[in-house]
Structures are given as structure tokens and as C-alpha cells.
Enzyme design. Sequence first.
Site, mmCIF file in Angstrom:
data_model
loop_
_atom_site.group_PDB
_atom_site.id
_atom_site.type_symbol
_atom_site.label_atom_id
_atom_site.label_comp_id
_atom_site.label_asym_id
_atom_site.label_seq_id
_atom_site.Cartn_x
_atom_site.Cartn_y
_atom_site.Cartn_z
ATOM 1 N N MET A 315 44.484 33.023 50.989
ATOM 2 C CA MET A 315 43.692 32.049 50.238
ATOM 3 C C MET A 315 44.227 30.629 50.407
ATOM 4 O O MET A 315 43.458 29.697 50.635
ATOM 5 C CB MET A 315 43.666 32.420 48.746
ATOM 6 N N LYS A 398 53.278 34.347 38.422
ATOM 7 C CA LYS A 398 52.420 33.162 38.210
ATOM 8 C C LYS A 398 52.906 32.359 36.994
ATOM 9 O O LYS A 398 52.822 31.133 36.998
ATOM 10 C CB LYS A 398 50.961 33.583 38.010
ATOM 11 N N SER A 420 42.293 35.566 40.442
ATOM 12 C CA SER A 420 40.972 36.209 40.394
ATOM 13 C C SER A 420 40.749 36.902 39.059
ATOM 14 O O SER A 420 39.604 37.150 38.685
ATOM 15 C CB SER A 420 40.819 37.277 41.456
ATOM 16 N N HIS A 441 38.678 29.121 41.255
ATOM 17 C CA HIS A 441 38.608 30.442 41.887
ATOM 18 C C HIS A 441 37.760 30.361 43.148
ATOM 19 O O HIS A 441 36.533 30.335 43.086
ATOM 20 C CB HIS A 441 38.028 31.457 40.876
ATOM 21 N N ASN A 491 33.588 38.470 39.174
ATOM 22 C CA ASN A 491 34.300 39.747 39.296
ATOM 23 C C ASN A 491 34.116 40.636 38.073
ATOM 24 O O ASN A 491 34.196 41.853 38.168
ATOM 25 C CB ASN A 491 35.793 39.503 39.566
HETATM 26 P P1 NAI Z 1 48.556 36.466 49.973
HETATM 27 O O1 NAI Z 1 49.479 37.604 49.722
HETATM 28 O O2 NAI Z 1 47.813 36.434 51.263
HETATM 29 O O3 NAI Z 1 49.321 35.090 49.852
HETATM 30 C C1 NAI Z 1 50.187 34.742 48.815
HETATM 31 C C2 NAI Z 1 51.202 33.781 49.391
HETATM 32 O O4 NAI Z 1 51.951 33.224 48.337
HETATM 33 C C3 NAI Z 1 52.195 34.443 50.341
HETATM 34 O O5 NAI Z 1 52.175 33.778 51.591
HETATM 35 C C4 NAI Z 1 53.536 34.245 49.642
HETATM 36 O O6 NAI Z 1 54.605 34.041 50.536
HETATM 37 C C5 NAI Z 1 53.265 33.039 48.797
HETATM 38 N N1 NAI Z 1 54.137 32.925 47.648
HETATM 39 C C6 NAI Z 1 54.554 33.897 46.806
HETATM 40 N N2 NAI Z 1 55.342 33.366 45.848
HETATM 41 C C7 NAI Z 1 55.429 32.038 46.103
HETATM 42 C C8 NAI Z 1 56.104 30.974 45.473
HETATM 43 N N3 NAI Z 1 56.852 31.171 44.401
HETATM 44 N N4 NAI Z 1 55.984 29.750 46.013
HETATM 45 C C9 NAI Z 1 55.219 29.545 47.107
HETATM 46 N N5 NAI Z 1 54.559 30.536 47.735
HETATM 47 C C10 NAI Z 1 54.657 31.770 47.230
HETATM 48 O O7 NAI Z 1 47.559 36.461 48.739
HETATM 49 P P2 NAI Z 1 46.098 35.879 48.650
HETATM 50 O O8 NAI Z 1 45.134 36.936 49.002
HETATM 51 O O9 NAI Z 1 46.077 34.590 49.360
HETATM 52 O O10 NAI Z 1 45.966 35.657 47.094
HETATM 53 C C11 NAI Z 1 46.508 34.531 46.454
HETATM 54 C C12 NAI Z 1 45.820 34.342 45.127
HETATM 55 O O11 NAI Z 1 44.434 34.163 45.358
HETATM 56 C C13 NAI Z 1 45.913 35.519 44.171
HETATM 57 O O12 NAI Z 1 46.014 35.015 42.870
HETATM 58 C C14 NAI Z 1 44.604 36.237 44.377
HETATM 59 O O13 NAI Z 1 44.223 36.986 43.255
HETATM 60 C C15 NAI Z 1 43.685 35.070 44.570
HETATM 61 N N6 NAI Z 1 42.462 35.388 45.271
HETATM 62 C C16 NAI Z 1 42.450 36.197 46.356
HETATM 63 C C17 NAI Z 1 41.247 36.496 46.990
HETATM 64 C C18 NAI Z 1 41.239 37.381 48.195
HETATM 65 O O14 NAI Z 1 40.171 37.875 48.559
HETATM 66 N N7 NAI Z 1 42.353 37.560 48.885
HETATM 67 C C19 NAI Z 1 39.969 35.957 46.519
HETATM 68 C C20 NAI Z 1 40.110 35.040 45.415
HETATM 69 C C21 NAI Z 1 41.296 34.798 44.818
#
Ligand code: NAI
Length: 727
Positions: A315, A398, A420, A441, A491
Site C-alpha cells: 500500500m 499501529k 482497513s 483508506h 469492508n
Molecule cells: P505490507 O506488509 O505490504 O507493508 C507494510 C510495510 O510496513 C512493510 O514494508 C513493513 O516493513 C513496513 N513497516 C512495518 N513496521 C514499520 C514501522 N514501524 N515503520 C516503518 N515501516 C514499517 O502491508 P500492506 O498490504 O501494504 O498494508 C499496509 C496497511 O494498509 C495495513 O494497515 C492494511 O490493512 C492496509 N490496507 C491494505 C490493503 C491491501 O489490499 N493490501 C488495502 C487497504 C488497506
Amino acid sequence: MIENVNSTAASGTLVSLVRHGDIAVLRIANPPVNALSSEVVAGLAAAVDAFEADRSYAALLVHCEGRTFVAGGDITSFDDPDFSAALYNGTLGRIEALDRPVAAALHGTVLGGGLELALACHYRVAVPSTKLGLPEVKLGILPGSLGTQRLPRAAGIELALDLISSGRSIDTATALKAGIVDEVHEGKPLDVGLAYAQALVARDAAPRRLSAEVASTADLPADFFDKALADAVSRKAFYPSARNIVLAVQASTLPFAEGEAVEARLFEELRVSPESQAMRHLFFAERQAAKIPGLAKDVALRPIASVGILGAGTMGGGIAMNFANAGIPTVLVETSQAALDRGLGLVRANYEASAAKGRLTAVQVEQRMALLSGSLDDAALADCDLVIEAVFENMDLKKQVCARLGKVCKPGAIIATNTSTLDVDVLAEATGRPADVVGMHFFSPANVMRLLEVVRGAKTAPDVLATVMLVARRIGKVAAVSGVCYGFIGNRMAEVYMREAEFLMMEGASPAEIDSAVEALGMAMGPCRMLDMAGIDVGAKTVIEYGKAGGLPPDDSYRAVVRKMFELGRFGQKTGSGYYRYDGRKPVTDPETARIAKEQAEAHGIAQRADIGRQEIVERLLYPLINEGAKILEEGIAYRPGDIDIVWTAGYGFPDHQGGPMWMADRIGLTAIAERLAHYAQVRGNPFGYWTVSPLLARLANSGQRVSDWQGAAAFAEKRAAVWQGR
Ligand code: NAI
Ligand code: 3HC
């Protein structure tokens, strides 16, 4: 000198005829977009009368005040039971028939009825930034003021059919080459138009009438229209406009009056069609969704010149691309160099893929990448005006991250979360400055999906909300506001949809049967294909987490299939199997899914049966979803039914020709929906309230009202806003 003022409205003079030497300027001033209201049309007719009567004029110039030439017919008027295009079309005919030269001075967005007006003029001059198009197809109609007749005569059948069928706009370079405009000049539209009209007079230019010609088929293959029609019927089966457009353009090969009659009949068919009514509803719903009830109009916005994003995963990277595309410098912060490199690498790969398809130049790729920077130190966020966290979906993490952002971000910066499902109010409190916090979102892939759900926390400051709505517009998203609840608008509704998909599976329906039932209504993708793409693991983890937080009903069979799939490592498309097995990206029926569903059915005492029909699948997927929408309205989570429709059409592939779930509910009939919900409560039992009709839906059904007209939620939100203002 204003010679004749014929059409006025509360806002002032709409149409006037102004003398500039021997040129009569027919001036239209109907802000914001000079739409052709009935008053404007009446004013045009009167101005033509005045011009006809005054032989001292050498030429007529049509010019519009403000930001644009006429941007179209007045879409609101299409719902009038006595709607008629006759006066406008007749006036265009009179303009074209004038015996002195008529020119149009074009600027802004010359769309729909605006381009039709320009085409009725004998000559057209434009300023370079002008965009031209016939976007009616996006409203489920066709150009009904002779656009299907005059454009093919001006630009050729092939280009005209392409433009009318796609609704896309073209720039002046293309319009000039195609013969749609005659000249392009820099300058103020009125100056450019007057200079051009004077030149016409000086060279004694004669009137030039497109209606005198017939569109030529000489360069077209003999089966051109047959093929176009077959294509429209097969590829755009849900859109009657596609077929009618081909037929109308084909009629441009007939004498003008015959073509005119064909266009009028085909236009009227579409105007009253449910598909067009639904699409017109969405046009206004999208604009309405950007408005926040109760918010003071003069609320001062916070400037957003730089953005920070925490987390460069799926994201974070996609979100960053939106800002780079809009020219806003953005810094991505990660926990390791490897994660940062991977994130920025994916962004570059995405841009390069667009460049390979010709959508970006190599220079644009570099310009956008230059706006993106990376850091492992969150101090890099200190100067950002807006910071969006997109770290893993985990409450503890978070909360920690938000607490840190509350300290690091400068005073006045907006802190947004992309969660989400998690409680935005809890995260807001964790920052120590909840007024600065809002949910943003985005939907995956975040650089592609148009929807942005803006989550309004209990303490989100009004200027934060207003600023984020404008940011959404700047980055080309359609935004809808949601209050805080599990899953927000989208959602939360998707959850009941997925619940029933799984119950149907346990009762014996296959994923293909389930998906095809709603895909037959025009859904881009059924629920099983959707979750396989989004990730069974993502879906299952959300359900499990929600269960831990005590949110789920005490029902062991609840989403039992997705949990089992997750246990078995069937994560969907990414692992090659989920509800389906994947042959490349192609979903194929997998007997293993039927086995798992049967096993789960047996484990939970659910009887399997062979007679689950398509109608039952549709009702069980969509009626609970609509019912949940009604609950969302009643709770004041969404401001308006139209906002829900926008969330589903822009974020979940719900068909625009159905107008979104709430609009569709009114077409089906609320009484019928309430009755079927009660029916399923009876045949399936209702120990967990899955089939309980929402009080709002029941009330509206009993009183014969439409849910699309219901405005109670906005009133509720206004009360909240009053609380804000007094804060
Ligand atoms: P992801 O796992 O692809 O990416 C998360 C990233 O955050 C990772 O690269 C990780 O290294 C980084 N990270 C973790 N802790 C950190 C910190 N303390 N400081 C900086 N970076 C940190 O996850 P994704 O899919 O991108 O999801 C991220 C957020 O977006 C979640 O809250 C998810 O619920 C939300 N979301 C995801 C969707 C999806 O379809 N994947 C759709 C809409 C929202
Ligand atoms: N009729 C009525 N209202 C219209 C309108 C139209 N054709 N076009 C725009 N508006 C209204 C919007 O609802 C909005 O109202 P609001 O401020 O109360 O919300 C206001 O004008 C400003 O519109 P936008 O917020 O969309 O302004 P933008 O600057 O972002 O965009 C635009 C301007 C590109 C002109 C965009 O509004 C647009 O695409 N409009 C529709 C154009 C169109 O579809 N034209 C064809 C109409 S059908 C037709 O002409 C039939 C003919 O063949 C007879």
C-alpha cells in the site's frame, strides 16, 4: 454595448448579444460550467432572433464567460418527465442556417451539448488548452443534439464513433488534425474569437454547414458497422448506449433530417433507460460525496505541500505514486534498507511498465521518481504536512507508530492511517493529538483504484477533514466519508457478502456458480475471485483478529471455509490455489474446494443440497449487503445513500449501470427485499441476527419510500458537526 438581454436567472444574465463593431458576440454566462439549462436554451433562441433581425452585423461569435465553454446539457433536466431537446436542437439548426458566418470561440472543456453547439457553428477557433469530447456515454446516453450526426461529418466516421463510444476527450492538436477545430491560438478566448471572426469577415468567408454533407464511408470496410455493432452487443452487453451509438453514427450516412430522426429516437430510448438513470445518479452522487454536511464553507484548509508515508509495502508504495503523480514531494520511511529498496523498486517498475505501454515518457518516469525519497529515520517526517501510516495491520504496532508520529510530526500536520479495519479513534488517541488524525483508506492497487474512504474520527478537526477531501481531489481520487466502525462502509458491507458466499459454498454451491450469478448482473468480479485476488490470508487474518477482539457472532461456522483455506496455505492467486486453482492467472474449478466446503458443512451441521439456484445466490449475496448499508445509514456512518453507492462502484467493481447497491435496492423494491430477508430468516434460522431487517429498511419499506432519497444520516452528521464547532 449589450443589445439584447433575453435570458436571466437569479444569478444574473445568462445569455446576451453584445456588439463588438460589426461582430455580434453571443455570450453565455451560466456558472460554474455553462450547462445548457432551459433558460440558457431559451436565451440562445432569443439571441438568434435578435441577430437575425439586425442586418448590420457581419458575423456572429459564440463565446462563454468563466472557466469553460458550454460543458454540456443540464444533466439534472434529463429526469424531467416533459424533457425535450427540440428547442435546443431547433436552435442549433437555426444557428447553422444563418446566412452570415458564425464562429465559436472555444476554451475549457467543450463537452456534450457544448461541442454540439460548436459543431452547429460554421467555424471553430480554440485556445490551446481546450479539451473537446462527447462524454454522454458515461451517463448511459448518446449525444442527443446532433453530435452523432455532425461529428462524423466533421471528423470522419471512424474517429467520431471512437470518441462517442469511449466518451474520451481530445486536445486541440488532435481536434485540429481531425478538422473539428479550424484554428488554435493563444490568448483570451474572447480576443482570440473576435480576431478570428474579424478575419472571417475580412476574407468574406461564407457559411459552412455540416448538415449539408453526408458522412463518407468510402474509406471504411464494407462490414464496418456490422462489426462495430457486434462488438458493442458482445463486449458492452450491459450498456444499451453502446449499441444505440453505433446505430446513430451509422445514420450519419443518411440525409441529415433522416439521421436526426434516428438520433432522436435512440437518444430517447436511452434517456429513460434504468441504466442511464443509474449512471446519472452516480454522476451527482460522486460530486455530492465530496461535500461534508455542517462544515462551514469558509473553513481554512491546511496547506499540503509535502507528504510522508510510513511503510513502503504494497500500500505505501502505491499511495506514494498518487502524490508523485500530482507533483507533491513524498518521503517513504521504512524499518530496513532492504524493505525501502524493495518498495521504491516496485514503484519504479510500475512507472516503467506504464512507460512501456506508452502512457508515460521516460522523462516523466524520472520526474516522478525524483519526487520520491526514502529514509530509515522517522525524523524525515518532521517537516511533512501530511503523514500517512501504512504499516502492518496490527493494533499494537499501529498504536506505537501513532504515538511516535504524534511526537515527530510538526504541529498542524495531518496524521492519517490507512488501516482497513482497526479503530481509528483508538489510533487517534494514541497520537496524543486526535484532532489531527483521520483515516485515509486507499484500495489496492492504491495507484489504480479510484476510491478513497476518508474515515472521520470522533475528534477529527473539521479543517482536517476538509483538507483531506481536497487532497483526494488533487490526487484524482473519488472520496467518500465514513464514520468509525469495523471495516468502515466498504469492508463492513463486504463482510456480510463474503459470509453468505461461504455459507452458500458450504450448502453446495461452487465458487464458479456463486461468482457467475453476480457477474451476470455486471459485477466486475464475484466474491470468490475477489478474495482470491486480495489474498485469502489477508481475509482470514482479518476475520481471526476481529474474532479475538470480540466482534464476531458466536457462530463456529462463520467464515469457516476461509479459515480452513488459510490453515492449508491456500492463499489465493498468489499461491496458485484458494477458492479456485490457478492456471497462470486463470481461475479453474478445484474439486478440493468442494471437498473442504463439504467437510466444513458436516463439521458445522449444515445440510448440503443440489438445488441452489442463481436467484437465491443473488438474493443471499446482495440483500444482506443492502441491509447492512441501511444499518450504516441509520448509524450515521455514511452521510448519504449515494456515498455508499460511490464506495461500491469506485472501490469494489459494483456495476455503474446498476447505480450502486442502494440505488439498486430501490429498483428491486424495498418491500421485496424485506420479504426475502424474512424468508431466509425462516428457512435458514436466524440465531445470530443475520437476516434481521434493519429498522430503517423496514420503516422505508412499510411507508413506500425510497432509501436513495433518505437524508436522515446527513442530519445526524450535521449534529456531530455542531458538536465539533463548539469544541
Ligand atoms: P505490507 O506488509 O505490504 O507493508 C507494510 C510495510 O510496513 C512493510 O514494508 C513493513 O516493513 C513496513 N513497516 C512495518 N513496521 C514499520 C514501522 N514501524 N515503520 C516503518 N515501516 C514499517 O502491508 P500492506 O498490504 O501494504 O498494508 C499496509 C496497511 O494498509 C495495513 O494497515 C492494511 O490493512 C492496509 N490496507 C491494505 C490493503 C491491501 O489490499 N493490501 C488495502 C487497504 C488497506
Ligand atoms: N449539467 C448539470 N450540472 C453540471 C454539469 C452538467 N452537464 N456538469 C457539471 N455540473 C455541475 C456539477 O454537478 C457541479 O455542481 P456542484 O458544484 O453543485 O457539485 C459543478 O457543475 C461543477 O462540476 P465539477 O465539480 O465536476 O467541476 P470540474 O471542474 O471538476 O469538472 C467538468 C468540470 C469537466 C465540466 C465536469 O463537471 C463534467 O465532466 N461535467 C459533465 C460533462 C458532461 O457529461 N457533458 C455532457 C452532458 S449530457 C449532454 O450534453 C447531452 C447533449 O447531448 C444533449
